[in-house]
Design a protein around this motif. Structure first.
Motif, PDB file in Angstrom:
ATOM      1  N   PHE A 138     -29.657 111.956 123.637  1.00 45.56           N
ATOM      2  CA  PHE A 138     -29.184 112.495 124.916  1.00 45.56           C
ATOM      3  C   PHE A 138     -28.291 113.726 124.724  1.00 45.56           C
ATOM      4  N   MET A 139     -27.710 113.864 123.543  1.00 43.65           N
ATOM      5  CA  MET A 139     -26.737 114.921 123.291  1.00 43.65           C
ATOM      6  C   MET A 139     -27.323 116.146 122.589  1.00 43.65           C
ATOM      7  N   LEU A 140     -28.381 115.939 121.819  1.00 45.95           N
ATOM      8  CA  LEU A 140     -28.924 117.001 120.969  1.00 45.95           C
ATOM      9  C   LEU A 140     -29.870 117.910 121.728  1.00 45.95           C
ATOM     10  N   ASN A 141     -30.065 119.103 121.170  1.00 46.16           N
ATOM     11  CA  ASN A 141     -31.063 120.020 121.715  1.00 46.16           C
ATOM     12  C   ASN A 141     -32.459 119.685 121.214  1.00 46.16           C
ATOM     13  N   SER A 142     -32.554 119.306 119.934  1.00 50.74           N
ATOM     14  CA  SER A 142     -33.859 118.980 119.357  1.00 50.74           C
ATOM     15  C   SER A 142     -33.712 117.957 118.250  1.00 50.74           C
ATOM     16  N   ILE A 143     -34.763 117.157 118.073  1.00 51.15           N
ATOM     17  CA  ILE A 143     -34.903 116.260 116.925  1.00 51.15           C
ATOM     18  C   ILE A 143     -36.091 116.770 116.118  1.00 51.15           C
ATOM     19  N   VAL A 144     -35.868 117.096 114.864  1.00 52.03           N
ATOM     20  CA  VAL A 144     -36.962 117.575 114.022  1.00 52.03           C
ATOM     21  C   VAL A 144     -37.295 116.508 112.984  1.00 52.03           C
ATOM     22  N   THR A 145     -38.583 116.390 112.662  1.00 54.86           N
ATOM     23  CA  THR A 145     -39.034 115.343 111.750  1.00 54.86           C
ATOM     24  C   THR A 145     -40.238 115.834 110.968  1.00 54.86           C
ATOM     25  N   SER A 146     -40.697 115.009 110.026  1.00 51.75           N
ATOM     26  CA  SER A 146     -41.768 115.442 109.130  1.00 51.75           C
ATOM     27  C   SER A 146     -43.163 115.238 109.715  1.00 51.75           C
ATOM     28  N   THR A 147     -43.423 114.040 110.256  1.00 52.35           N
ATOM     29  CA  THR A 147     -44.740 113.722 110.810  1.00 52.35           C
ATOM     30  C   THR A 147     -44.570 112.910 112.086  1.00 52.35           C
ATOM     31  N   VAL A 148     -45.640 112.749 112.831  1.00 52.90           N
ATOM     32  CA  VAL A 148     -45.581 112.008 114.091  1.00 52.90           C
ATOM     33  C   VAL A 148     -45.071 110.592 113.870  1.00 52.90           C
ATOM     34  N   GLY A 149     -45.560 109.927 112.823  1.00 53.30           N
ATOM     35  CA  GLY A 149     -45.168 108.547 112.559  1.00 53.30           C
ATOM     36  C   GLY A 149     -43.845 108.395 111.845  1.00 53.30           C
ATOM     37  N   SER A 150     -43.182 109.508 111.541  1.00 50.41           N
ATOM     38  CA  SER A 150     -41.891 109.453 110.854  1.00 50.41           C
ATOM     39  C   SER A 150     -40.712 109.497 111.811  1.00 50.41           C
ATOM     40  N   CYS A 151     -40.988 109.423 113.103  1.00 50.49           N
ATOM     41  CA  CYS A 151     -39.911 109.430 114.091  1.00 50.49           C
ATOM     42  C   CYS A 151     -40.310 108.549 115.270  1.00 50.49           C
ATOM     43  N   PRO A 152     -39.479 107.578 115.640  1.00 47.97           N
ATOM     44  CA  PRO A 152     -39.835 106.667 116.732  1.00 47.97           C
ATOM     45  C   PRO A 152     -39.580 107.255 118.117  1.00 47.97           C
ATOM     46  N   TYR A 153     -38.984 108.446 118.156  1.00 41.86           N
ATOM     47  CA  TYR A 153     -38.655 109.062 119.440  1.00 41.86           C
ATOM     48  C   TYR A 153     -39.743 110.066 119.836  1.00 41.86           C
ATOM     49  N   THR A 154     -39.956 110.199 121.123  1.00 39.60           N
ATOM     50  CA  THR A 154     -40.977 111.113 121.628  1.00 39.60           C
ATOM     51  C   THR A 154     -40.379 111.994 122.713  1.00 39.60           C
ATOM     52  N   GLY A 155     -41.151 112.972 123.142  1.00 38.93           N
ATOM     53  CA  GLY A 155     -40.688 113.854 124.205  1.00 38.93           C
ATOM     54  C   GLY A 155     -40.606 115.292 123.746  1.00 38.93           C
ATOM     55  N   LEU A 274     -43.047 109.200 105.867  1.00 40.54           N
ATOM     56  CA  LEU A 274     -43.696 109.832 104.721  1.00 40.54           C
ATOM     57  C   LEU A 274     -42.667 110.208 103.662  1.00 40.54           C
ATOM     58  N   ASP A 275     -42.740 109.602 102.485  1.00 35.33           N
ATOM     59  CA  ASP A 275     -41.815 109.919 101.393  1.00 35.33           C
ATOM     60  C   ASP A 275     -42.165 111.254 100.755  1.00 35.33           C
ATOM     61  N   LYS A 276     -41.132 112.020 100.400  1.00 33.41           N
ATOM     62  CA  LYS A 276     -41.356 113.313  99.747  1.00 33.41           C
ATOM     63  C   LYS A 276     -42.073 113.149  98.408  1.00 33.41           C
ATOM     64  N   GLU A 294     -48.690 107.105 107.151  1.00 34.62           N
ATOM     65  CA  GLU A 294     -48.517 108.541 107.333  1.00 34.62           C
ATOM     66  C   GLU A 294     -49.247 109.328 106.253  1.00 34.62           C
ATOM     67  N   TYR A 295     -49.128 108.867 105.015  1.00 29.23           N
ATOM     68  CA  TYR A 295     -49.826 109.562 103.926  1.00 29.23           C
ATOM     69  C   TYR A 295     -51.333 109.491 104.144  1.00 29.23           C
ATOM     70  N   ARG A 296     -51.827 108.324 104.486  1.00 24.94           N
ATOM     71  CA  ARG A 296     -53.271 108.154 104.668  1.00 24.94           C
ATOM     72  C   ARG A 296     -53.803 108.989 105.830  1.00 24.94           C
ATOM     73  N   SER A 297     -53.026 109.092 106.910  1.00 24.47           N
ATOM     74  CA  SER A 297     -53.499 109.847 108.068  1.00 24.47           C
ATOM     75  C   SER A 297     -53.587 111.337 107.766  1.00 24.47           C
ATOM     76  N   ILE A 298     -52.759 111.811 106.839  1.00 23.98           N
ATOM     77  CA  ILE A 298     -52.745 113.234 106.493  1.00 23.98           C
ATOM     78  C   ILE A 298     -53.734 113.551 105.379  1.00 23.98           C
ATOM     79  N   PHE A 299     -53.723 112.745 104.320  1.00 25.51           N
ATOM     80  CA  PHE A 299     -54.493 113.061 103.119  1.00 25.51           C
ATOM     81  C   PHE A 299     -55.777 112.241 102.966  1.00 25.51           C
ATOM     82  N   GLY A 300     -55.870 111.111 103.680  1.00 29.10           N
ATOM     83  CA  GLY A 300     -57.055 110.292 103.591  1.00 29.10           C
ATOM     84  C   GLY A 300     -56.924 109.139 102.612  1.00 29.10           C
TER      85      GLY A 300
END
Length: 355
Positions: A138-155, A274-276, A294-300
């Motif tokens: 509610f306070m931040l301007n943006s939430i940045v993350t690595s992949t779609v499945g690496s963050c439970p928040y949407t919007g 997704l682990d680095k 997450e790894y499988r969805s990106i790399f197969g």
């Protein structure tokens, strides 16, 4: 260089970064100092409030303040952090704030940044929600993350950037697969990483007649997980010979490519974000066996089956011809370069911070 009069900086604001470690030898957060270095090229002044200042040089326009964040010391941590924050913003109000994997620290200052109308961005790459992030969203301007499945928040506030890995440091080599199969895992030895599952997988491979070894590189991220190492030692004692399991201390990230040269396959069982290390291994050309979605969805998958087990993936992998394997490893390397490079990540985060 005269920083005050230099005109090469693209950002009109200065930058304040919160991070856990400004230390190129840190097991988990070694990449954070490189992010500071890269962003310092774009900003006239950069302030870093870090929990731990360790090894590694910083550019002359970077001021690093060590908050000495200690696990469990909630009151002293909070008061010291807010004091450090106010010490920066009271002398420099032309600031944008970037919290790099520090959602708790972000939650402490986000009411202040919102009140002061300072842009505040947080990097959050966890599959589960947290109380701190429930406030932050509610306070931040943006939430940045690595992949779609690496963050439970949407919007609209959530931006997908990929991982930030300097691909030039990870030399690509085609790894040949054959007996003995030398498996390796690099990362935190925490219960969430399910390393006991990996040990049992290697035992199964060995029992199928494929001579195998397993090297585990890392240590617990928190002393409260020391019990897990003992559990892994005890598990190893129950294995039949000739299976060999070796435990090694963490290594500097720059040493990873050379270290991986002597291994056949990187294995991984963490089912969260997704682990680095997975992307780094892929950049190096070592085949990755993982149940991480997450790894499988990106790399197969090697078996082309969405819910395949590690055993299924292994059998599919060793069934490939050398030509098929080389082609797939090159394809995965290209994806890693295009979606998870440090240079691309910096440009994306810079756009969010400055627009």
């Amino acid at each position: 260089m005269d920083v005050e009069n230099d005109n090469s900086y693209t950002a009109k604001t200065n930058l304040l970064i919160f991070n856990y470690a400004t230390d190129e030898k840190d097991q988990v957060f070694a990449h954070q100092i490189e992010v500071v270095r890269q962003l310092s090229i774009k900003f006239r002044k950069v302030y870093v409030i870090t929990a731990s200042r360790g090894f590694g040089s910083l550019p002359s326009n970077v001021t690093c303040i060590e908050s000495k964040w200690v696990q469990g010391k909630h009151f002293s941590n909070s008061t010291r952090l807010i004091k450090n924050f106010l010490g920066v913003v009271l002398r420099d109000k032309n600031i944008v704030v970037f919290s790099h994997m520090t959602e708790v620290q972000s939650a402490l200052v986000s009411p202040l940044t919102k009140f002061l109308r300072m842009k505040h961005i947080v990097w959050y790459a966890h599959a589960s929600r947290s109380l701190a992030m429930n406030l932050n969203k509610f306070m931040l301007n943006s939430i940045v993350t690595s992949t779609v499945g690496s963050c439970p928040y949407t919007g609209n506030k959530v931006k997908i950037l990929g991982q930030a890995i300097d691909e030039k440091k990870f030399k690509f080599t085609i790894h040949k697969i054959g007996s003995p199969y030398n498996f390796v895992h690099i990362g935190r030895t925490d219960p969430s990483k399910d390393i006991n599952k990996l040990m049992r997988f290697v035992e199964d491979v060995n029992s199928m007649g494929y001579e195998s070894t397993f090297t585990i590189v890392g240590r617990p991220s928190n002393p409260k997980f020391n019990f897990y190492i003992e559990d892994l030692y005890n598990l190893r004692k129950g294995f039949k010979e000739p299976l060999r399991v070796v435990f090694r201390e963490p290594m500097e990230r720059n040493s990873v490519p050379d270290f991986l040269e002597s291994f056949s396959i990187f294995i991984h069982a963490f089912i969260g974000s997704l682990d680095k290390t997975l992307v780094e291994a892929t950049l190096c050309g070592i085949p990755v066996l993982s149940i991480n979605h997450e790894y499988r969805s990106i790399f197969g998958c090697w078996s082309n089956t969405a819910n395949s087990s590690l055993e299924d993936e292994f059998l599919a992998l060793i069934g490939l011809s050398p030509e098929e394997l080389a082609l797939e490893l090159k394809r995965r390397r290209k994806i890693a370069e295009e979606q998870h490079s440090l240079s691309g990540w910096i440009e994306k985060i810079l756009t969010i911070l400055t627009n």
